[in-house]
Design an enzyme around this catalytic site. Structure first.
Site, PDB file in Angstrom:
ATOM      1  N   ARG A   1       0.858  -1.166   0.070  1.00  0.00           N
ATOM      2  CA  ARG A   1       0.110   0.101   0.040  1.00  0.00           C
ATOM      3  C   ARG A   1       0.902   1.145  -0.207  1.00  0.00           C
ATOM      4  O   ARG A   1       1.075   1.927  -0.976  1.00  0.00           O
ATOM      5  CB  ARG A   1      -0.813   0.060   1.210  1.00  0.00           C
ATOM      6  CG  ARG A   1      -2.072   1.091   1.041  1.00  0.00           C
ATOM      7  CD  ARG A   1      -1.702   2.332   1.300  1.00  0.00           C
ATOM      8  NE  ARG A   1      -1.126   2.561   2.782  1.00  0.00           N
ATOM      9  CZ  ARG A   1      -0.521   3.775   3.213  1.00  0.00           C
ATOM     10  NH1 ARG A   1      -0.418   4.664   2.415  1.00  0.00           N
ATOM     11  NH2 ARG A   1       0.156   3.767   4.396  1.00  0.00           N
ATOM     12  N   ASP A   2       1.558   1.256   1.133  1.00  0.00           N
ATOM     13  CA  ASP A   2       2.441   2.847   1.256  1.00  0.00           C
ATOM     14  C   ASP A   2       3.566   2.976   0.333  1.00  0.00           C
ATOM     15  O   ASP A   2       3.619   3.850  -0.337  1.00  0.00           O
ATOM     16  CB  ASP A   2       2.950   2.921   2.755  1.00  0.00           C
ATOM     17  CG  ASP A   2       3.206   4.253   3.047  1.00  0.00           C
ATOM     18  OD1 ASP A   2       3.098   5.342   1.932  1.00  0.00           O
ATOM     19  OD2 ASP A   2       3.341   4.788   4.290  1.00  0.00           O
TER      20      ASP A   2
ATOM     21  N   HIS B   1       5.139   4.829  12.703  1.00  0.00           N
ATOM     22  CA  HIS B   1       5.109   4.591  11.339  1.00  0.00           C
ATOM     23  C   HIS B   1       6.235   5.610  10.680  1.00  0.00           C
ATOM     24  O   HIS B   1       5.999   6.848  10.725  1.00  0.00           O
ATOM     25  CB  HIS B   1       3.930   4.989  10.562  1.00  0.00           C
ATOM     26  CG  HIS B   1       3.723   4.912   9.054  1.00  0.00           C
ATOM     27  ND1 HIS B   1       2.768   4.075   8.520  1.00  0.00           N
ATOM     28  CD2 HIS B   1       4.084   5.814   8.392  1.00  0.00           C
ATOM     29  CE1 HIS B   1       2.968   4.303   7.204  1.00  0.00           C
ATOM     30  NE2 HIS B   1       3.433   5.586   6.815  1.00  0.00           N
TER      31      HIS B   1
ATOM     32  N   HIS C   1       8.854   7.125   7.598  1.00  0.00           N
ATOM     33  CA  HIS C   1       9.329   7.245   6.782  1.00  0.00           C
ATOM     34  C   HIS C   1      10.744   7.426   6.946  1.00  0.00           C
ATOM     35  O   HIS C   1      11.276   7.998   8.137  1.00  0.00           O
ATOM     36  CB  HIS C   1       8.714   8.129   5.530  1.00  0.00           C
ATOM     37  CG  HIS C   1       7.526   7.699   5.262  1.00  0.00           C
ATOM     38  ND1 HIS C   1       7.299   6.949   3.790  1.00  0.00           N
ATOM     39  CD2 HIS C   1       6.260   7.678   5.898  1.00  0.00           C
ATOM     40  CE1 HIS C   1       6.147   6.652   3.703  1.00  0.00           C
ATOM     41  NE2 HIS C   1       5.229   6.973   4.994  1.00  0.00           N
TER      42      HIS C   1
ATOM     43  N   CYS D   1       4.607   8.965   0.177  1.00  0.00           N
ATOM     44  CA  CYS D   1       2.862   9.615   0.087  1.00  0.00           C
ATOM     45  C   CYS D   1       2.961  10.436  -1.064  1.00  0.00           C
ATOM     46  O   CYS D   1       3.679  11.416  -1.241  1.00  0.00           O
ATOM     47  CB  CYS D   1       2.535  10.275   1.407  1.00  0.00           C
ATOM     48  SG  CYS D   1       0.992  10.945   1.166  1.00  0.00           S
TER      49      CYS D   1
ATOM     50  N   ASN E   1       8.982   4.075   3.598  1.00  0.00           N
ATOM     51  CA  ASN E   1       8.824   3.743   4.859  1.00  0.00           C
ATOM     52  C   ASN E   1      10.227   2.889   5.550  1.00  0.00           C
ATOM     53  O   ASN E   1      10.803   2.601   4.237  1.00  0.00           O
ATOM     54  CB  ASN E   1       7.941   2.643   5.370  1.00  0.00           C
ATOM     55  CG  ASN E   1       6.511   3.323   5.368  1.00  0.00           C
ATOM     56  OD1 ASN E   1       5.865   3.396   4.230  1.00  0.00           O
ATOM     57  ND2 ASN E   1       6.099   3.808   6.219  1.00  0.00           N
TER      58      ASN E   1
HETATM   59  P1  HMG Z   1     -12.944  14.397  -2.904  1.00  0.00           P
HETATM   60  O1  HMG Z   1     -12.424  14.712  -4.572  1.00  0.00           O
HETATM   61  O2  HMG Z   1     -12.909  15.597  -1.890  1.00  0.00           O
HETATM   62  O3  HMG Z   1     -13.980  13.520  -2.882  1.00  0.00           O
HETATM   63  O4  HMG Z   1     -11.737  13.527  -2.490  1.00  0.00           O
HETATM   64  P2  HMG Z   1     -15.686  13.359  -3.276  1.00  0.00           P
HETATM   65  O5  HMG Z   1     -16.407  12.513  -2.376  1.00  0.00           O
HETATM   66  O6  HMG Z   1     -15.936  14.762  -3.783  1.00  0.00           O
HETATM   67  O7  HMG Z   1     -15.291  12.222  -4.587  1.00  0.00           O
HETATM   68  C1  HMG Z   1     -14.789  12.757  -5.781  1.00  0.00           C
HETATM   69  C2  HMG Z   1     -14.915  11.362  -6.633  1.00  0.00           C
HETATM   70  O8  HMG Z   1     -13.895  10.381  -6.118  1.00  0.00           O
HETATM   71  C3  HMG Z   1     -16.031  10.813  -6.825  1.00  0.00           C
HETATM   72  O9  HMG Z   1     -16.158  10.388  -8.322  1.00  0.00           O
HETATM   73  C4  HMG Z   1     -16.233   9.829  -6.053  1.00  0.00           C
HETATM   74  O10 HMG Z   1     -17.405   8.818  -6.047  1.00  0.00           O
HETATM   75  C5  HMG Z   1     -14.936   9.400  -5.889  1.00  0.00           C
HETATM   76  P3  HMG Z   1     -16.947  10.863  -9.349  1.00  0.00           P
HETATM   77  O11 HMG Z   1     -18.262  11.169  -8.981  1.00  0.00           O
HETATM   78  O12 HMG Z   1     -16.296  12.330  -9.538  1.00  0.00           O
HETATM   79  O13 HMG Z   1     -16.867  10.005 -10.617  1.00  0.00           O
HETATM   80  N1  HMG Z   1     -14.543   8.640  -4.640  1.00  0.00           N
HETATM   81  C6  HMG Z   1     -13.938   7.314  -4.351  1.00  0.00           C
HETATM   82  N2  HMG Z   1     -13.808   6.253  -5.349  1.00  0.00           N
HETATM   83  C7  HMG Z   1     -13.412   5.073  -4.777  1.00  0.00           C
HETATM   84  N3  HMG Z   1     -13.126   5.168  -3.459  1.00  0.00           N
HETATM   85  C8  HMG Z   1     -13.275   6.133  -2.654  1.00  0.00           C
HETATM   86  C9  HMG Z   1     -13.869   7.210  -2.917  1.00  0.00           C
HETATM   87  N4  HMG Z   1     -14.081   8.300  -2.414  1.00  0.00           N
HETATM   88  C10 HMG Z   1     -14.555   9.266  -3.260  1.00  0.00           C
HETATM   89  N5  HMG Z   1     -13.037   6.020  -1.300  1.00  0.00           N
HETATM   90  C11 HMG Z   1     -10.974  11.729  -0.990  1.00  0.00           C
HETATM   91  C12 HMG Z   1     -11.621  12.969  -1.252  1.00  0.00           C
HETATM   92  C13 HMG Z   1     -10.829  11.430   0.538  1.00  0.00           C
HETATM   93  C14 HMG Z   1     -11.714  10.635  -1.493  1.00  0.00           C
HETATM   94  C15 HMG Z   1      -9.635  11.801  -1.762  1.00  0.00           C
HETATM   95  O14 HMG Z   1      -9.000  12.825  -1.177  1.00  0.00           O
HETATM   96  C16 HMG Z   1      -8.812  10.551  -1.486  1.00  0.00           C
HETATM   97  O15 HMG Z   1      -9.167   9.572  -2.010  1.00  0.00           O
HETATM   98  N6  HMG Z   1      -7.660  10.598  -0.947  1.00  0.00           N
HETATM   99  C17 HMG Z   1      -6.847   9.655  -0.739  1.00  0.00           C
HETATM  100  C18 HMG Z   1      -5.238  10.251  -0.693  1.00  0.00           C
HETATM  101  C19 HMG Z   1      -4.475   9.030  -0.323  1.00  0.00           C
HETATM  102  O16 HMG Z   1      -4.659   7.637  -0.520  1.00  0.00           O
HETATM  103  N7  HMG Z   1      -3.257   9.373   0.082  1.00  0.00           N
HETATM  104  C20 HMG Z   1      -2.112   8.362   0.488  1.00  0.00           C
HETATM  105  C21 HMG Z   1      -2.453   7.386   1.408  1.00  0.00           C
HETATM  106  S1  HMG Z   1      -2.010   8.351   3.250  1.00  0.00           S
HETATM  107  C22 HMG Z   1      -0.676   7.923   3.430  1.00  0.00           C
HETATM  108  O17 HMG Z   1       0.143   7.471   2.771  1.00  0.00           O
HETATM  109  C23 HMG Z   1      -0.285   8.377   4.771  1.00  0.00           C
HETATM  110  C24 HMG Z   1       0.051   7.212   5.599  1.00  0.00           C
HETATM  111  O18 HMG Z   1       0.820   6.406   5.131  1.00  0.00           O
HETATM  112  C25 HMG Z   1       0.663   7.666   6.864  1.00  0.00           C
HETATM  113  C26 HMG Z   1       1.955   8.672   7.000  1.00  0.00           C
HETATM  114  O19 HMG Z   1       2.908   8.331   6.181  1.00  0.00           O
HETATM  115  O20 HMG Z   1       1.592   9.828   7.169  1.00  0.00           O
HETATM  116  C27 HMG Z   1      -1.024   6.516   6.026  1.00  0.00           C
HETATM  117 MG    MG Z   2       3.049   6.658   5.083  1.00  0.00          MG
END
Ligand code: HMG
Ligand code: MG
Length: 306
Positions: A18-19, A210, A212, A243, A252
């Site tokens: 994932r990450d 966690h 990095h 990320c 990580n």
């Molecule tokens: P948004 O654009 O504000 O959401 O994004 P929305 O509700 O307006 O939806 C926009 C479109 O996305 C729509 O589609 C939804 O259906 C679709 P359209 O109608 O335009 O065709 N949608 C989805 N599709 C599939 N699965 C879903 C989903 N939600 C909406 N769950 C949102 C808000 C949160 C969805 C967006 O910002 C997002 O997906 N962000 C994820 C970012 C991400 O994955 N970042 C990396 C992971 S975090 C990380 O790495 C940190 C971590 O490792 C810890 C660390 O190191 O800090 C965990």
């Molecule tokens: Mg991370």
């Protein structure tokens, strides 16, 4: 020399699929993601973060989440977790049979906006329904506090801000709260102070680290956590990842490096280092780059006949 007081057992959550893979620019075939998960499970991984049910518009690489989940092996002893930022993600995770969902908040407003397109407070309200739905279905819930040791947009992050989000995630019912150094800037003293502060309020066995490894501090930071009594860490095979919303941040801490440290300290992990090295070298070869695991590369080099 007096012996450090260390835990006997540590639980590793492998987050490479994932990450790690979420940050790859080139689309990776689902077959490769599935084989990586298979290899990790075969190395003894019991907590595997397999994919993310996030918007494919935001993170295209995770767009095959349902297919990955349908195809990976599901040994009874392994807990498979996935990221779920909202109810749409939760529904996907539930349908896919995930054991655990991860809600991910941030200790800075700027990072929250960039990563999940809402404020910290809005994110908590969104997560509240996800956490409740998870509980209703008997799923474990993990919360993540991103940028707890520094933010790419804001810079320094006060301990009080990271602690506040950790507390709010606990209050939502998270079984585990991960404190994340998203951009790998923290140093051991800072890590110790933050984790001590969190451990004053959350039970130690519900806190995870966690880290990095952008600045090369992650193994030292794991050790600092061990000395505080933390027994849960997220690590990434071959140090894959970063990320997408934290430019320049590298992967990580490598699973192989942390396992080598822990086994060297006599701390049990249940993981087979040789098989982890195989998995790490395999995925690095596939990605056509040298592994970011120093331990992985050293062990692999020794295997090559002279
Ligand atoms: P948004 O654009 O504000 O959401 O994004 P929305 O509700 O307006 O939806 C926009 C479109 O996305 C729509 O589609 C939804 O259906 C679709 P359209 O109608 O335009 O065709 N949608 C989805 N599709 C599939 N699965 C879903 C989903 N939600 C909406 N769950 C949102 C808000 C949160 C969805 C967006 O910002 C997002 O997906 N962000 C994820 C970012 C991400 O994955 N970042 C990396 C992971 S975090 C990380 O790495 C940190 C971590 O490792 C810890 C660390 O190191 O800090 C965990
Ligand atoms: Mg991370």
């Amino acid at each position: 020399m007096s012996k450090m007081h260390l835990p006997e057992r540590v639980w590793i959550t492998e987050v490479g699929p994932r990450d790690g893979l979420q940050n790859e620019a080139k689309m990776i075939a689902t077959d490769v993601k599935v084989e990586l998960c298979e290899r990790l499970l075969a190395a003894g991984v019991t907590n595997l973060e397999a994919t993310s049910f996030v918007s494919p518009k935001w993170v295209p690489q995770m767009g095959d989440a349902a297919e990955v989940m349908a195809r990976i092996p599901r040994p009874a002893h392994a807990r498979i977790s996935v990221l779920t930022p909202n109810m749409k993600g939760f529904e996907g995770a539930l349908a896919a049979g995930a054991d655990e969902v991860v809600i991910f908040g941030a200790a800075s407003e700027a990072f929250s906006q960039k990563n999940i397109n809402c404020s910290v407070t809005e994110s908590i309200e969104r997560f509240r329904v996800v956490a409740q739905a998870a509980k209703d279905h008997g799923l474990r819930v993990r919360g993540a506090v991103s940028v707890a040791l520094g933010c790419p947009y804001q810079g320094e992050v006060p301990i009080a801000d990271a602690l506040d989000v950790a507390r709010r995630l606990r209050d939502l019912g998270c079984d585990e709260v991960g404190i994340a150094d998203t951009i790998g800037v923290g140093t051991a003293g800072q890590v110790r102070a933050l984790f001590e502060a969190v451990a004053r309020e959350l039970p130690l066995d519900t806190i995870s680290g966690h880290f990095h490894d952008t600045y090369g501090q992650a193994v030292a930071n794991v050790l600092a956590c061990l000395e505080v009594g933390v027994t849960r860490f997220d690590t990434s095979i071959a140090g894959l990842g970063g990320c997408p919303y934290a430019k320049g941040a590298t992967g990580n801490v490598a699973t192989e490096d942390v396992v080598y440290l822990l086994h060297g300290l006599g701390v049990e992990t249940g993981l087979d280092l040789d098989r982890l090295v195989d998995a790490g070298q395999w995925i690095s070869t596939f990605l056509e780059r040298k592994s970011n695991s120093r331990v992985g590369n050293a062990i692999a080099a020794k295997r090559v006949p002279a």
